[in-house]
Design an enzyme around this catalytic site. Structure first.
Site, short mmCIF file in Angstrom:
data_model
loop_
_atom_site.label_atom_id
_atom_site.label_comp_id
_atom_site.label_asym_id
_atom_site.label_seq_id
_atom_site.Cartn_x
_atom_site.Cartn_y
_atom_site.Cartn_z
N GLY A 48 -20.44 14.86 -1.90
CA GLY A 48 -21.45 13.86 -2.20
C GLY A 48 -22.51 13.85 -1.11
O GLY A 48 -22.29 14.37 -0.02
N GLN A 53 -29.01 10.28 4.17
CA GLN A 53 -28.52 11.43 4.96
C GLN A 53 -29.58 12.51 5.13
O GLN A 53 -29.47 13.34 6.02
CB GLN A 53 -27.27 12.03 4.32
CG GLN A 53 -26.05 11.14 4.48
CD GLN A 53 -24.83 11.76 3.83
OE1 GLN A 53 -24.69 11.72 2.62
NE2 GLN A 53 -23.95 12.35 4.62
N CYS A 100 -17.29 13.45 6.06
CA CYS A 100 -18.70 13.16 5.75
C CYS A 100 -19.57 14.27 6.32
O CYS A 100 -19.32 14.74 7.44
CB CYS A 100 -19.07 11.82 6.39
SG CYS A 100 -20.77 11.33 6.10
N LEU A 101 -20.60 14.67 5.58
CA LEU A 101 -21.50 15.73 6.06
C LEU A 101 -22.29 15.28 7.29
O LEU A 101 -22.81 16.11 8.02
CB LEU A 101 -22.45 16.16 4.95
CG LEU A 101 -21.81 16.95 3.79
CD1 LEU A 101 -22.81 17.16 2.67
CD2 LEU A 101 -21.25 18.29 4.26
N HIS A 142 -17.68 5.81 -0.98
CA HIS A 142 -18.19 6.39 0.27
C HIS A 142 -19.72 6.44 0.23
O HIS A 142 -20.40 6.08 1.20
CB HIS A 142 -17.59 7.79 0.44
CG HIS A 142 -18.10 8.56 1.63
ND1 HIS A 142 -17.32 8.84 2.73
CD2 HIS A 142 -19.33 9.10 1.90
CE1 HIS A 142 -18.05 9.51 3.62
NE2 HIS A 142 -19.26 9.70 3.14
N GLU A 143 -20.26 6.88 -0.91
CA GLU A 143 -21.72 7.03 -1.02
C GLU A 143 -22.41 5.66 -1.08
O GLU A 143 -23.49 5.49 -0.49
CB GLU A 143 -22.09 7.88 -2.24
CG GLU A 143 -21.53 9.31 -2.22
CD GLU A 143 -21.83 10.08 -0.95
OE1 GLU A 143 -22.90 9.87 -0.35
OE2 GLU A 143 -20.99 10.90 -0.54
N HIS A 146 -22.92 4.43 2.28
CA HIS A 146 -24.09 5.03 2.94
C HIS A 146 -25.35 4.22 2.64
O HIS A 146 -26.21 4.04 3.50
CB HIS A 146 -24.34 6.45 2.44
CG HIS A 146 -23.62 7.51 3.23
ND1 HIS A 146 -23.80 7.69 4.58
CD2 HIS A 146 -22.72 8.46 2.86
CE1 HIS A 146 -23.05 8.69 5.00
NE2 HIS A 146 -22.38 9.18 3.97
ZN ZN Z 1 -20.93 10.64 3.95
#
Ligand code: ZN
Length: 177
Positions: A48, A53, A100-101, A142-143, A146
């Site tokens: 995701g 981000q 997480c990226l 999770h998203e 963000h």
């Molecule tokens: Zn993330």
């Protein structure tokens, strides 16, 4: 266009994202950049990506895991489940390693609700109401975090769970900061 993914110390990741007013050409361009950026991630791969981000504080995220692909705009949680915990072993069963990226190579065992019902807009501006379960629900939550300026390490802190740095085969517990 592939964009740079912001890392966890960046203040943009800590801001609340604004609602998308209209799904116009600019927004579709941003979504296309998000798709390119997510698809370009190899080690680690991402499941995701949220607009903040790549530096845009707007309520948009992508989910991309096996055959679960979604473009989600202005998500609103209508209903959220609670993990049904009966015993300590049961408790651990609901934990899934999350990463997480924006914090590549770090993972922690996190417990999230096993389902969530969300209302959102798709890329055509159509209102969708959808229920997500299991790992898909974990990605969606999770998203959405963000978009509210929250990272999974905050959730680890809340739950008193460890954070691990993973390098190849090596797992090392690290301090949560
Ligand atoms: Zn993330």
């Amino acid at each position: 266009m592939v964009k740079k993914i912001l890392k966890s110390g960046d203040p943009v990741l800590r801001k609340k994202s604004a609602k998308v007013e209209r799904v116009d050409k600019k927004i579709l361009g941003l979504i296309s950049d998000m798709e390119d950026t997510l698809n370009s991630q190899k080690e680690p791969e991402g499941v995701g990506l949220a607009a903040p981000q790549i530096g845009k504080n707007l309520q948009i995220f992508l989910a991309n895991y096996k055959n679960f692909h979604r473009i989600v705009i202005n998500p609103k949680i209508l209903e959220i489940g609670k993990p049904k915990i009966k015993s300590k072993t049961d408790d651990q069963k609901h934990e899934v390693l999350e990463g997480c990226l924006s914090l590549p190579h770090y993972y922690g065992p996190l417990k999230r609700a096993d389902y969530v019902k969300v209302q959102y807009l798709d890329q055509n501006g159509k209102v969708i109401t959808e229920k997500f379960t299991g790992f898909n629900a974990q990605i969606v939550l999770h998203e959405i975090d963000h978009l509210n300026g929250k990272l999974f390490i905050d959730r680890l802190l809340e739950q008193g769970k460890p954070l691990y740095k993973v390098e190849g085969e090596k797992w090392e517990e690290v301090e949560l900061i």
